[in-house]
Scaffold this active site. Structure first.
Site, PDB file in Angstrom:
ATOM      1  N   HIS A 306       0.989  -1.165  -0.117  1.00 44.41           N
ATOM      2  CA  HIS A 306      -0.054   0.171  -0.048  1.00 44.41           C
ATOM      3  C   HIS A 306       0.994   1.061   0.191  1.00 44.41           C
ATOM      4  O   HIS A 306       1.923   1.236   0.767  1.00 44.41           O
ATOM      5  CB  HIS A 306      -0.919   0.027   1.319  1.00 44.41           C
ATOM      6  CG  HIS A 306      -1.972   0.935   1.105  1.00 44.41           C
ATOM      7  ND1 HIS A 306      -2.186   2.378   1.275  1.00 44.41           N
ATOM      8  CD2 HIS A 306      -3.180   0.856   0.594  1.00 44.41           C
ATOM      9  CE1 HIS A 306      -3.130   2.885   1.131  1.00 44.41           C
ATOM     10  NE2 HIS A 306      -4.143   2.061   0.826  1.00 44.41           N
ATOM     11  N   ASP A 363      -7.966  -5.153  -0.185  1.00 43.95           N
ATOM     12  CA  ASP A 363      -8.668  -5.981  -1.168  1.00 43.95           C
ATOM     13  C   ASP A 363      -8.148  -7.487  -1.193  1.00 43.95           C
ATOM     14  O   ASP A 363      -8.630  -8.307  -1.608  1.00 43.95           O
ATOM     15  CB  ASP A 363      -7.877  -5.498  -2.605  1.00 43.95           C
ATOM     16  CG  ASP A 363      -8.357  -4.116  -3.030  1.00 43.95           C
ATOM     17  OD1 ASP A 363      -9.779  -3.978  -2.519  1.00 43.95           O
ATOM     18  OD2 ASP A 363      -7.858  -3.336  -3.245  1.00 43.95           O
TER      19      ASP A 363
HETATM   20  N1  ACO Z   1       4.156  -7.911  -4.854  1.00 45.62           N
HETATM   21  C1  ACO Z   1       5.656  -7.737  -5.060  1.00 45.62           C
HETATM   22  N2  ACO Z   1       6.415  -6.605  -4.839  1.00 45.62           N
HETATM   23  C2  ACO Z   1       5.636  -5.492  -4.489  1.00 45.62           C
HETATM   24  C3  ACO Z   1       4.425  -5.594  -4.488  1.00 45.62           C
HETATM   25  C4  ACO Z   1       3.638  -6.413  -4.574  1.00 45.62           C
HETATM   26  N3  ACO Z   1       2.263  -6.624  -4.450  1.00 45.62           N
HETATM   27  N4  ACO Z   1       4.006  -4.105  -4.012  1.00 45.62           N
HETATM   28  C5  ACO Z   1       5.260  -3.523  -4.247  1.00 45.62           C
HETATM   29  N5  ACO Z   1       6.018  -4.322  -4.366  1.00 45.62           N
HETATM   30  C6  ACO Z   1       7.630  -4.077  -4.335  1.00 45.62           C
HETATM   31  C7  ACO Z   1       7.964  -3.126  -5.749  1.00 45.62           C
HETATM   32  O1  ACO Z   1       8.480  -4.074  -6.558  1.00 45.62           O
HETATM   33  C8  ACO Z   1       8.948  -2.168  -4.967  1.00 45.62           C
HETATM   34  O2  ACO Z   1      10.328  -3.205  -5.005  1.00 45.62           O
HETATM   35  P1  ACO Z   1      11.846  -2.335  -5.040  1.00 45.62           P
HETATM   36  O3  ACO Z   1      11.779  -1.599  -4.341  1.00 45.62           O
HETATM   37  O4  ACO Z   1      12.504  -3.601  -5.074  1.00 45.62           O
HETATM   38  O5  ACO Z   1      11.622  -1.755  -6.771  1.00 45.62           O
HETATM   39  C9  ACO Z   1       8.516  -1.923  -3.884  1.00 45.62           C
HETATM   40  O6  ACO Z   1       7.798  -2.906  -3.292  1.00 45.62           O
HETATM   41  C10 ACO Z   1       7.955  -0.704  -3.827  1.00 45.62           C
HETATM   42  O7  ACO Z   1       6.666  -0.817  -4.539  1.00 45.62           O
HETATM   43  P2  ACO Z   1       6.171   0.313  -5.380  1.00 45.62           P
HETATM   44  O8  ACO Z   1       5.254  -0.054  -6.553  1.00 45.62           O
HETATM   45  O9  ACO Z   1       7.227   1.345  -5.520  1.00 45.62           O
HETATM   46  O10 ACO Z   1       5.012   1.069  -3.880  1.00 45.62           O
HETATM   47  P3  ACO Z   1       3.848   2.160  -4.282  1.00 45.62           P
HETATM   48  O11 ACO Z   1       3.854   2.690  -3.124  1.00 45.62           O
HETATM   49  O12 ACO Z   1       4.230   3.009  -5.395  1.00 45.62           O
HETATM   50  O13 ACO Z   1       2.649   1.187  -4.874  1.00 45.62           O
HETATM   51  C11 ACO Z   1       0.898  -0.303  -4.712  1.00 45.62           C
HETATM   52  C12 ACO Z   1       1.924   0.793  -3.987  1.00 45.62           C
HETATM   53  C13 ACO Z   1       0.455  -0.004  -5.952  1.00 45.62           C
HETATM   54  C14 ACO Z   1      -0.427  -0.665  -3.680  1.00 45.62           C
HETATM   55  C15 ACO Z   1       1.888  -1.594  -4.770  1.00 45.62           C
HETATM   56  O14 ACO Z   1       1.979  -2.349  -3.489  1.00 45.62           O
HETATM   57  C16 ACO Z   1       1.235  -2.810  -5.568  1.00 45.62           C
HETATM   58  O15 ACO Z   1       1.316  -2.903  -6.973  1.00 45.62           O
HETATM   59  N6  ACO Z   1       0.318  -3.749  -4.921  1.00 45.62           N
HETATM   60  C17 ACO Z   1      -0.381  -4.644  -5.513  1.00 45.62           C
HETATM   61  C18 ACO Z   1      -1.951  -4.211  -6.147  1.00 45.62           C
HETATM   62  C19 ACO Z   1      -2.736  -3.893  -4.863  1.00 45.62           C
HETATM   63  O16 ACO Z   1      -3.089  -4.665  -3.997  1.00 45.62           O
HETATM   64  N7  ACO Z   1      -3.437  -2.609  -5.151  1.00 45.62           N
HETATM   65  C20 ACO Z   1      -4.426  -2.442  -4.134  1.00 45.62           C
HETATM   66  C21 ACO Z   1      -3.744  -1.263  -3.322  1.00 45.62           C
HETATM   67  S1  ACO Z   1      -5.320  -0.776  -2.069  1.00 45.62           S
HETATM   68  C22 ACO Z   1      -6.142   0.129  -2.769  1.00 45.62           C
HETATM   69  O17 ACO Z   1      -6.179   0.658  -3.890  1.00 45.62           O
HETATM   70  C23 ACO Z   1      -7.665   0.021  -2.280  1.00 45.62           C
END
Ligand code: ACO
Length: 427
Positions: A306, A363
Site C-alpha cells: 500500500h 482488497d
Molecule cells: N508484490 C510484489 N512486490 C511488490 C508489491 C507486490 N504486491 N507491491 C510492491 N512491491 C515492491 C515493488 O516491486 C518495489 O520493490 P523495489 O523497491 O525492489 O523496486 C517496492 O515493493 C515498492 O513498491 P512500489 O510499487 O514502489 O510502491 P507504491 O507505493 O508505488 O505502490 C501499490 C503501492 C500500487 C499498492 C503496490 O504495492 C502494488 O502494486 N500492490 C499490488 C496491487 C494492489 O494490491 N493494489 C491495491 C492497493 S489498496 C487500494 O488501492 C484500495
C-alpha cells in the site's frame, strides 16, 4: 516547533510556512516558491505531496490508524450502519435519529432511475466489464437530471447528494443483473439502504427475497470499510475533475474509472483471480511468492502493499475476521481462503515483503467475502465503488464548498528544445 522552512537557492532565501494539522502532521506550503525562486516541486505519483487540507479522514500509515471524522474505523465497522457513516463523512457529524430518518427517506424518494437509462444498459454487450458500464451510467445520469447544483446552497447540495445516494445502488444492481441476464428489481419501500441493495442485486424473479442477517452484516461492514480513504487515486480524481466545476455525477464517473485499475480498486478482482490461479495450479503458494519477488517477472502479489500503510492496513484485519465469520455463518468452505491465509503467513515471514513493508491491504480478503455472498468476480470493484460513494461525495463537497482552485499540476519539460519543421519529403 518551527512554523517556517527557509529554502535557499541561487542566493535567494524563501521563507515557506509550515502548516500543521490536528494530528500534528506537518507540510511545507510551497505556494510562494515559484514566484520567489522560480522553482516548482517535482513529485511523480504525488508520493510526498499534499493536495488539500481536509477534515474528513485521518490515516497514519505507520501506526495503521484510520478514522472517519475522528471516529476509529474499528468502532464504526462494529457499531454503525453504512448510512450513518455516509452521513458522518458527508456532513461531518453522526446523525441523530431524525436526521438519519430524513436522510434515509430522502434517499428512498430518489431511488428511481429514469426508465430510459435501461435502454443504455441494453445497448451494452453482456460481457462488458461492469465498471465500464457503471462509469457510463453514472455519467449518463447527468443527461437525465440536467439541473446543475448551486454549491452555495446547502439545500441544493443536499438534494444532489440524496439523488446520487438513491440512484447509485440502483445502477450497481442493474449493472450486475445485466451480466446475469436477470430482469431489473426495483427494491421495496419498507427495506433499509443495505436491504434494498441486497434485494435489487440478489432477488430471483420467481422467489420472495428473504434478507439473510449474516449477508446484511457483512455487506454493511464491507461498505463502511471502503467508504473513504483520503486522497487516494480515485478520490483525487473526483476532486480534480470537480475542481473544474464539472458536475457531481461527471466527477463521480471519473472516480469510478480511476478506481477500476488493478493497482487501485481493481485489485480485489485481481486478488481473487490470482487466488483461483494458484488453486488451479495445485496450490503451491511458495511458487507464486517467488514469482512476486522475481524482478524479471511482472507478477505482483495482488492485495499486498500500500502506498500509505507501511505496517498493516487496519481494514484488512477487520475484513480477514469478517471473512472467517461470514463463511462460517453461511456454511461455506472456500479453499481460496486457506490459500490466502497461507500466502499471508509466508509473505509476512519473508524478508522481501518484510523489508519493503508489504502487508495485506483492504482488497486481499474482501473478494472472498463478495464471492461467498454470490457476487460475480467482475462486480467486486463495483462493490468497492458502492462503498466509496459517500467518501467521494464528501470530498467533492468539501472541495466545492472550500472554493478550491482548479487542480492543475506543473511539470518539468524534458523534450526537444526549439527546432525547425522538416518537410515530409526530407524526413
Ligand atoms: N508484490 C510484489 N512486490 C511488490 C508489491 C507486490 N504486491 N507491491 C510492491 N512491491 C515492491 C515493488 O516491486 C518495489 O520493490 P523495489 O523497491 O525492489 O523496486 C517496492 O515493493 C515498492 O513498491 P512500489 O510499487 O514502489 O510502491 P507504491 O507505493 O508505488 O505502490 C501499490 C503501492 C500500487 C499498492 C503496490 O504495492 C502494488 O502494486 N500492490 C499490488 C496491487 C494492489 O494490491 N493494489 C491495491 C492497493 S489498496 C487500494 O488501492 C484500495
Amino acid at each position: 516547533m518551527s512554523t517556517k522552512v527557509t529554502l535557499t537557492y541561487n542566493n535567494i532565501s524563501v521563507d515557506l510556512p509550515v502548516i500543521t494539522g490536528t494530528e500534528n502532521e506537518s507540510a511545507v506550503d510551497i505556494a510562494a516558491l515559484r514566484s520567489a525562486a522560480n522553482l516548482i516541486t517535482l513529485d511523480p505519483g504525488y508520493k510526498n505531496t499534499g493536495s488539500c487540507l481536509s477534515t474528513i479522514t485521518f490515516l497514519d500509515g505507520d501506526l495503521g490508524i484510520l478514522r472517519y471524522r475522528g471516529y476509529a474505523i474499528e468502532e464504526l465497522a462494529e457499531k454503525a450502519t453504512f448510512l450513518e457513516v455516509a452521513y458522518l463523512l458527508i456532513f461531518g457529524e453522526l446523525p441523530n435519529i431524525d436526521q438519519l430518518t430524513k436522510f434515509q427517506n430522502d434517499i428512498k424518494a430518489n431511488s428511481f432511475v429514469d426508465e430510459d437509462v435501461k435502454k443504455i444498459i441494453d445497448a451494452f454487450p453482456k460481457a462488458a466489464h461492469p465498471m465500464g458500464v457503471l462509469a457510463s451510467l453514472t455519467s449518463a445520469l447527468t443527461a437525465f437530471n440536467p439541473s446543475s447544483v448551486n454549491v452555495d446552497s446547502d439545500e441544493d447540495m443536499y438534494k444532489a447528494i440524496a439523488k446520487i445516494m438513491g440512484k447509485f445502488p440502483v445502477l450497481v444492481a442493474w449493472t450486475m443483473r445485466k451480466t446475469q441476464g436477470l430482469p431489473i428489481d426495483y427494491g421495496a419501500k419498507d427495506l433499509d439502504y443495505i436491504e434494498n441493495i441486497m434485494k435489487m442485486m440478489f432477488s430471483q424473479p420467481n422467489e420472495t427475497y428473504i434478507i439473510n442477517k449474516s449477508v446484511k452484516e457483512a455487506l454493511n461492514k464491507l461498505l463502511i470499510l471502503h467508504a473513504d480513504h483520503e486522497q487516494n487515486c480515485s478520490t483525487s480524481t473526483v476532486r480534480i475533475v470537480g475542481s473544474s466545476q464539472a458536475g457531481l455525477f461527471a466527477s463521480l464517473s471519473a472516480g469510478i474509472s480511476a478506481l477500476w485499475g488493478p493497482l487501485h480498486g481493481g485489485a480485489n478482482q485481481a486478488v481473487l483471480e490470482m487466488l483461483e490461479a494458484i488453486r488451479l495450479d495445485g496450490g503451491d503458494t511458495e511458487k507464486f511468492l517467488n514469482k512476486a519477488k522475481d524482478k524479471d517477472d511482472p507478477f505482483r502479489l495482488m492485495g499486498f502493499g500500500h502506498r500509505v500503510y507501511k505496517n498493516f492496513d487496519p481494514r484488512a484485519r477487520i475484513i480477514k475476521k469478517a471473512a472467517d465469520e461470514v463463511l462460517d455463518d453461511l456454511g461455506i468452505d472456500d479453499p481460496v481462503l486457506d490459500i490466502a491465509k497461507a500466502l499471508e503467513r509466508e509473505a509476512l515471514k519473508d524478508p522481501y515483503f518484510v523489508d519493503r513493508k508489504l502487508y495485506p491491504n483492504v482488497d486481499f480478503y474482501s473478494g472472498i467475502i463478495y464471492r461467498s455472498l454470490g457476487i460475480p468476480v467482475q462486480m467486486f470493484t463495483v462493490m468497492f465503488a458502492l462503498g466509496r460513494l459517500p467518501g467521494w461525495i464528501a470530498q467533492w463537497r468539501e472541495m466545492r464548498k472550500g472554493k478550491e482552485p482548479i487542480g492543475r499540476p506543473r511539470q518539468i519539460y524534458t523534450g526537444p528544445t526549439l527546432r525547425s519543421y522538416i518537410d515530409i519529403s526530407k524526413r
